[in-house]
Design a protein around this motif. Sequence first.
Motif, PDB file in Angstrom:
ATOM      1  N   ILE A  35      -0.814   1.958  -2.530  1.00 48.83           N
ATOM      2  CA  ILE A  35      -1.130   2.714  -1.304  1.00 48.83           C
ATOM      3  C   ILE A  35      -0.366   4.038  -1.289  1.00 48.83           C
ATOM      4  CG2 ILE A  35      -0.968   2.675   1.212  1.00 48.83           C
ATOM      5  CD1 ILE A  35      -1.316  -0.357   1.083  1.00 48.83           C
ATOM      6  N   HIS A  36       0.896   3.985  -1.610  1.00 45.46           N
ATOM      7  CA  HIS A  36       1.704   5.216  -1.599  1.00 45.46           C
ATOM      8  C   HIS A  36       1.203   6.225  -2.632  1.00 45.46           C
ATOM      9  CE1 HIS A  36       5.175   2.774   0.299  1.00 45.46           C
ATOM     10  NE2 HIS A  36       4.626   3.543   1.231  1.00 45.46           N
ATOM     11  N   GLU A  37       0.628   5.764  -3.720  1.00 39.10           N
ATOM     12  CA  GLU A  37       0.093   6.663  -4.724  1.00 39.10           C
ATOM     13  C   GLU A  37      -1.077   7.471  -4.178  1.00 39.10           C
ATOM     14  OE1 GLU A  37       0.102   8.329  -8.555  1.00 39.10           O
ATOM     15  OE2 GLU A  37       1.443   6.755  -7.843  1.00 39.10           O
ATOM     16  N   ALA A  38      -1.840   6.871  -3.251  1.00 38.22           N
ATOM     17  CA  ALA A  38      -3.050   7.513  -2.745  1.00 38.22           C
ATOM     18  C   ALA A  38      -2.866   8.161  -1.377  1.00 38.22           C
ATOM     19  CB  ALA A  38      -4.184   6.489  -2.671  1.00 38.22           C
ATOM     20  N   ILE A  39      -1.967   7.606  -0.563  1.00 41.33           N
ATOM     21  CA  ILE A  39      -1.821   8.067   0.819  1.00 41.33           C
ATOM     22  C   ILE A  39      -0.352   8.419   1.048  1.00 41.33           C
ATOM     23  CG2 ILE A  39      -2.111   7.438   3.239  1.00 41.33           C
ATOM     24  CD1 ILE A  39      -4.196   5.377   2.299  1.00 41.33           C
ATOM     25  N   PRO A  40      -0.047   9.622   1.524  1.00 41.70           N
ATOM     26  CA  PRO A  40       1.357  10.059   1.645  1.00 41.70           C
ATOM     27  C   PRO A  40       2.070   9.507   2.876  1.00 41.70           C
ATOM     28  CG  PRO A  40      -0.087  11.842   2.307  1.00 41.70           C
ATOM     29  CD  PRO A  40      -0.993  10.746   1.835  1.00 41.70           C
ATOM     30  N   LEU A  41       2.083   8.181   2.988  1.00 41.85           N
ATOM     31  CA  LEU A  41       2.908   7.571   4.025  1.00 41.85           C
ATOM     32  C   LEU A  41       4.374   7.711   3.635  1.00 41.85           C
ATOM     33  CD1 LEU A  41       1.027   4.200   4.727  1.00 41.85           C
ATOM     34  CD2 LEU A  41       1.014   6.251   6.154  1.00 41.85           C
ATOM     35  N   ALA A  45       2.036  -2.036  -2.260  1.00 44.64           N
ATOM     36  CA  ALA A  45       2.564  -0.887  -1.518  1.00 44.64           C
ATOM     37  C   ALA A  45       2.595   0.356  -2.410  1.00 44.64           C
ATOM     38  CB  ALA A  45       3.963  -1.213  -1.003  1.00 44.64           C
ATOM     39  N   ALA A  46       2.939   0.188  -3.679  1.00 47.92           N
ATOM     40  CA  ALA A  46       2.972   1.328  -4.601  1.00 47.92           C
ATOM     41  C   ALA A  46       1.582   1.928  -4.780  1.00 47.92           C
ATOM     42  CB  ALA A  46       3.539   0.887  -5.946  1.00 47.92           C
ATOM     43  N   ARG A  75      -1.022  -2.611 -10.054  1.00 45.62           N
ATOM     44  CA  ARG A  75      -0.791  -2.194  -8.668  1.00 45.62           C
ATOM     45  C   ARG A  75      -2.097  -2.212  -7.877  1.00 45.62           C
ATOM     46  NH1 ARG A  75       3.044   3.167  -9.694  1.00 45.62           N
ATOM     47  NH2 ARG A  75       4.999   2.039 -10.115  1.00 45.62           N
ATOM     48  N   LEU A  76      -3.144  -1.675  -8.500  1.00 47.24           N
ATOM     49  CA  LEU A  76      -4.437  -1.630  -7.819  1.00 47.24           C
ATOM     50  C   LEU A  76      -4.963  -3.033  -7.548  1.00 47.24           C
ATOM     51  CD1 LEU A  76      -6.880  -0.173  -6.693  1.00 47.24           C
ATOM     52  CD2 LEU A  76      -7.757   0.054  -9.029  1.00 47.24           C
ATOM     53  N   LEU A  77      -4.856  -3.916  -8.535  1.00 47.25           N
ATOM     54  CA  LEU A  77      -5.348  -5.282  -8.340  1.00 47.25           C
ATOM     55  C   LEU A  77      -4.550  -6.007  -7.267  1.00 47.25           C
ATOM     56  CD1 LEU A  77      -6.134  -6.467 -11.981  1.00 47.25           C
ATOM     57  CD2 LEU A  77      -7.740  -6.238 -10.090  1.00 47.25           C
ATOM     58  N   SER A 131       4.266 -13.398  -3.361  1.00 49.20           N
ATOM     59  CA  SER A 131       5.631 -13.015  -3.725  1.00 49.20           C
ATOM     60  C   SER A 131       5.917 -11.603  -3.244  1.00 49.20           C
ATOM     61  CB  SER A 131       5.826 -13.090  -5.241  1.00 49.20           C
ATOM     62  OG  SER A 131       5.037 -12.108  -5.896  1.00 49.20           O
ATOM     63  N   SER A 132       7.202 -11.278  -3.141  1.00 45.63           N
ATOM     64  CA  SER A 132       7.595  -9.922  -2.769  1.00 45.63           C
ATOM     65  C   SER A 132       7.198  -8.926  -3.846  1.00 45.63           C
ATOM     66  CB  SER A 132       9.110  -9.876  -2.538  1.00 45.63           C
ATOM     67  OG  SER A 132       9.483 -10.709  -1.463  1.00 45.63           O
ATOM     68  N   ALA A 133       7.231  -9.352  -5.110  1.00 45.88           N
ATOM     69  CA  ALA A 133       6.858  -8.453  -6.199  1.00 45.88           C
ATOM     70  C   ALA A 133       5.410  -8.017  -6.080  1.00 45.88           C
ATOM     71  CB  ALA A 133       7.105  -9.140  -7.543  1.00 45.88           C
ATOM     72  N   ALA A 134       4.521  -8.953  -5.728  1.00 41.54           N
ATOM     73  CA  ALA A 134       3.111  -8.595  -5.554  1.00 41.54           C
ATOM     74  C   ALA A 134       2.933  -7.643  -4.383  1.00 41.54           C
ATOM     75  CB  ALA A 134       2.282  -9.858  -5.357  1.00 41.54           C
ATOM     76  N   ALA A 135       3.672  -7.869  -3.302  1.00 38.60           N
ATOM     77  CA  ALA A 135       3.585  -6.968  -2.152  1.00 38.60           C
ATOM     78  C   ALA A 135       4.075  -5.567  -2.517  1.00 38.60           C
ATOM     79  CB  ALA A 135       4.399  -7.531  -0.989  1.00 38.60           C
TER      80      ALA A 135
END
Length: 594
Positions: free
Chosen positions: A376-382, A373-374, A463-465, A365-369
């Motif tokens: 990744i953004h929490e850890a890496i400043p893309l 993404a959240a 988010r992590l899972l 689902s888009s919600a899982a994606a």
Amino acid sequence: MRRFSLVPGGGHPDAPPAPPSGRQPPSRQLPPGQASLEELGRLLRDVTFVVVDLETTGTRSADSEITEIGAVKVRGGQVLAEMATLVRPAAPIPPFISVLTGITDAMVATAPRIDAVLPTFLEFAHGSVLVAHNAPFDLGFLREACVRCGHPVPAWEHLDTLRIAKQVLSRDESPDYKLGSLARLFPADTEPCHRALADARATVAVLHGLFERLGNLGVTTLEDLQGFSRKVSPAQRRKRHLADGLPTGPGVYIFRDSAGRALYVGTSRSVRARVRSYFTASEPRTRMTGMVAAADRVDAIACAHALEAQVREVRLIAEHKPPYNRRSRHPERAVYLKITDEPYPRLSRVRAARDEGTYLGPFTSSAAADLAAAAIHEAIPLRQCTTRLSPRRPTAACALADLGRCGAPCDGRESPQEYARHVAAARAAITTDPRVVVDVARARIAGLAAEQRYEDAAVARDRLLAFLHGAQRLQRLSALNTVAEMTAAAPTPEGGWDIAVIRHGRLAGATSTPAHTDPWPWVTAVRASAETVRPGPGPTPCASAEETELIHRWLTAAGVRLVSLDGQWASPVAAAARDISLLHRPQDPAGAPE
């Protein structure tokens, strides 16, 4: 091409000497006109039943004992043998039990103990189907007796005349379903009187009376009876002929309406038995009642083994999109996260993955994606903006730059080379080692838990899972999709092998060998006839993600052996699966592993 031995000499280690290799694989079909027992089912008139009744010192097998066993062996309506014996319990018989059954301590004073009686009963009942009125009661005492006497507990097939009567008879025919009431409805020569042999004889009469009723409903085999339910309508039951002629082994079946449209696609290890169950058994899924009512015919595809059947099912559902299937209907709706190809790449949610870019997923689902993404953004400043940026045309930075969540390449604070470090970190986290994302997420979960912000901690954990499950799926798919060809074999209970040829993550060929034969001619034949599969770009270029995951699950099951491998099949040492297992350990209220 690397090649691995199944076992020295072929076949199972305990198999007899294999025939000379190079022989053509023999035909596995039965002679014309000869049907297997599996195909016909076991006709009730040919099954041997042992009707049993027990008298006991109480109602609980854990703290009560057997005082009498009565059993009658019947087949085809004829009594073959009878067995009756009193049993001496270790404790006195309660007075109210003596009043009910007429069995007293004096009567059982010289009777044998249960450890002397039980072997005789087990031999008497061996190979038969047990029948009892309220079978859980009698079988519970018999199983408890086996445990106490140190005998293995048999896996008895059994019928319960009480359960069958409730499904076949209406309240107008019998005021209740007690054995005495049923014995009067189906006139029994022996009246039940709470003595084991008399009650067993009465149960025989009830059993035969119920069989006569069931025969009028088209229930003639033991398999039909075990799945029988009164909830099945007569119209539904009349359609059971649609299962005639279907394969008895593994395969895929397709219910179609009068116009030939696919209504439902399913798979089974025994197609005919499964399809018959739709017309003779109670279906817990309410939507299937409408499907069966609309069905006009059933088509089937015989398969070599269960894996081929599962793969064909997934492909057929994706092709026909049957209205009564809920899963696998729209593989094209899978969602990926892609690192875009531009001077300042970002994460983009896409439907198709048809190039050599870096992808995460697929997600259901888009919600899982978005959750992944959240993380990744929490850890890496893309960057999270969607504007296409150019180093030659700076634009104003957004609030994320002031919060330290982005390096602001938009206004020139980060050059493409500096920003590329973040992109490389994101690619590494997705494809090989997710540690950078995991460490940041776990630290945030711990901090939120310390502040007793448990709901926020749970969001961070989700988010992590989501990220880890997407990375794990990508890593599994990529590992198989890069292998040009592999052949694997799984042992069958009969002593043969289920063989599969996988090319670029797609099932290209399948076969199954007979028991105790040299498997190599079969391996050679299936590889030579397997589908040609050419590699392509993207994480799932040659098969759907669900198909490749089915293959991965089969390959990693116990007992499966790798026969040959053209390429390399491996996963990263620090794969996402490691961190998923850690997160699924016992958790504190915040959701952080202990």
